[in-house]
Write a protein that holds these residues in place. Sequence first.
Motif, PDB file in Angstrom:
ATOM      1  N   ALA A 134       0.843  -1.196   0.000  1.00 13.90           N
ATOM      2  CA  ALA A 134       0.000   0.000   0.000  1.00 13.90           C
ATOM      3  C   ALA A 134       0.877   1.244   0.000  1.00 13.90           C
ATOM      4  O   ALA A 134       1.838   1.331   0.768  1.00 13.90           O
ATOM      5  N   PRO A 135       0.588   2.223  -0.834  1.00 20.84           N
ATOM      6  CA  PRO A 135       1.386   3.454  -0.845  1.00 20.84           C
ATOM      7  C   PRO A 135       1.081   4.313   0.366  1.00 20.84           C
ATOM      8  O   PRO A 135       0.116   4.064   1.108  1.00 20.84           O
ATOM      9  N   ALA A 136       1.893   5.337   0.573  1.00 14.59           N
ATOM     10  CA  ALA A 136       1.610   6.305   1.631  1.00 14.59           C
ATOM     11  C   ALA A 136       0.210   6.864   1.422  1.00 14.59           C
ATOM     12  O   ALA A 136      -0.176   7.202   0.311  1.00 14.59           O
ATOM     13  N   GLY A 137      -0.548   6.929   2.508  1.00 17.16           N
ATOM     14  CA  GLY A 137      -1.924   7.395   2.413  1.00 17.16           C
ATOM     15  C   GLY A 137      -2.943   6.282   2.493  1.00 17.16           C
ATOM     16  O   GLY A 137      -4.141   6.554   2.594  1.00 17.16           O
ATOM     17  N   MET A 138      -2.493   5.036   2.461  1.00 19.35           N
ATOM     18  CA  MET A 138      -3.399   3.901   2.652  1.00 19.35           C
ATOM     19  C   MET A 138      -2.953   3.106   3.868  1.00 19.35           C
ATOM     20  O   MET A 138      -1.767   2.803   4.029  1.00 19.35           O
ATOM     21  N   THR A 139      -3.902   2.765   4.743  1.00 18.12           N
ATOM     22  CA  THR A 139      -3.637   1.837   5.840  1.00 18.12           C
ATOM     23  C   THR A 139      -4.476   0.593   5.615  1.00 18.12           C
ATOM     24  O   THR A 139      -5.654   0.676   5.267  1.00 18.12           O
ATOM     25  N   LEU A 140      -3.840  -0.560   5.789  1.00 20.17           N
ATOM     26  CA  LEU A 140      -4.507  -1.851   5.619  1.00 20.17           C
ATOM     27  C   LEU A 140      -4.184  -2.667   6.856  1.00 20.17           C
ATOM     28  O   LEU A 140      -3.046  -3.097   7.042  1.00 20.17           O
ATOM     29  N   THR A 141      -5.178  -2.842   7.722  1.00 22.81           N
ATOM     30  CA  THR A 141      -4.930  -3.489   9.004  1.00 22.81           C
ATOM     31  C   THR A 141      -5.742  -4.757   9.224  1.00 22.81           C
ATOM     32  O   THR A 141      -5.454  -5.510  10.146  1.00 22.81           O
ATOM     33  N   ARG A 142      -6.752  -4.984   8.389  1.00 22.05           N
ATOM     34  CA  ARG A 142      -7.611  -6.157   8.609  1.00 22.05           C
ATOM     35  C   ARG A 142      -8.256  -6.578   7.305  1.00 22.05           C
ATOM     36  O   ARG A 142      -8.368  -5.795   6.354  1.00 22.05           O
ATOM     37  N   PRO A 143      -8.721  -7.837   7.241  1.00 20.11           N
ATOM     38  CA  PRO A 143      -9.430  -8.303   6.049  1.00 20.11           C
ATOM     39  C   PRO A 143     -10.847  -7.740   5.985  1.00 20.11           C
ATOM     40  O   PRO A 143     -11.315  -7.053   6.898  1.00 20.11           O
ATOM     41  N   ILE A 144     -11.535  -8.069   4.912  1.00 20.95           N
ATOM     42  CA  ILE A 144     -12.935  -7.681   4.739  1.00 20.95           C
ATOM     43  C   ILE A 144     -13.810  -8.496   5.695  1.00 20.95           C
ATOM     44  O   ILE A 144     -13.665  -9.712   5.800  1.00 20.95           O
ATOM     45  N   GLY A 145     -14.706  -7.839   6.412  1.00 21.95           N
ATOM     46  CA  GLY A 145     -15.669  -8.553   7.249  1.00 21.95           C
ATOM     47  C   GLY A 145     -15.165  -8.999   8.600  1.00 21.95           C
ATOM     48  O   GLY A 145     -15.858  -9.748   9.300  1.00 21.95           O
ATOM     49  N   ASP A 146     -13.975  -8.533   8.984  1.00 23.04           N
ATOM     50  CA  ASP A 146     -13.402  -8.916  10.280  1.00 23.04           C
ATOM     51  C   ASP A 146     -13.975  -7.982  11.353  1.00 23.04           C
ATOM     52  O   ASP A 146     -13.388  -6.972  11.719  1.00 23.04           O
ATOM     53  N   HIS A 147     -15.143  -8.342  11.879  1.00 22.66           N
ATOM     54  CA  HIS A 147     -15.863  -7.446  12.783  1.00 22.66           C
ATOM     55  C   HIS A 147     -15.144  -7.268  14.120  1.00 22.66           C
ATOM     56  O   HIS A 147     -15.182  -6.185  14.707  1.00 22.66           O
ATOM     57  N   ALA A 148     -14.510  -8.323  14.629  1.00 24.29           N
ATOM     58  CA  ALA A 148     -13.796  -8.202  15.898  1.00 24.29           C
ATOM     59  C   ALA A 148     -12.673  -7.173  15.780  1.00 24.29           C
ATOM     60  O   ALA A 148     -12.464  -6.352  16.680  1.00 24.29           O
TER      61      ALA A 148
END
Length: 271
Positions: A134-148
Amino acid sequence: MSATAAALAALRLETEPPASVSVWCGRPGRPSAFRFRADVPHYAASLIKLAALRAAARTLDPATEVPVHDEFRSAHSGTYRTDRAYDNDEEPWRRLGGTAPLGWLCERMVCSSSNLATDLVLERVGVAAAAAEAPAGMTLTRPIGDHAAREAGLTNTVTAEAAAALVSALATEQEGRLLEPLRRQLYRAEIPAALPPGTRVANKNGWVDGVLHDAALVEPDDAPAYVLAVCTSGMAEEAARAVIHRVARASWDDRTRPGTGPETEESDARR
């Protein structure tokens, strides 16, 4: 003032909170020709799938068959199940209990925005590896639908500049082959729908309630290709789509602008 700047100024978005709109437009790999609040973060929705695609292309064999299941380890604690009713693509679900090749899952993840395919790809490549793409400006911390994970405060965000950077990267890496799933995109109601019929567009959009984004490589016959990313938050879906259409049409009017750096401008709508 460029057509894109004029279009944003006419919308007077500053006076209509909680609406938030961000735009980045320019040639791939060059500074922006036009930007409007391009560094403001929005919830990323399905735009994280572009980072997952880059990571998968670097590390995974597309021919590898993987089990298709709907229960995954949470990025926070325990496990979660991908919600079939909330997905956009039934095809991967038809393989539940069987297998599917990773290359096919990457295709469905992008061209039909399959959440199940995304979670299967992220399980193989790893959220950390996708986040590294992910480039600067995007955060990716969890998958799709990970409610917890979501309830624990883990979220995925994107700026219009980051969305544009991802499309630019896909256009230049591996001789542009990673753009092919975007060229076969099934959801074309945003940027592509506002351009002249037959225009070549490779796009990826993302949406949840109150959020609608689209990022695209536009390839006119009479001008060099350009990247356009529009992110919207806090708007009804049809209103957000109308904004994206207006910006896309204006970008088309600006398509012959050089956009090499000195022409970069910030919309008067910001002032």
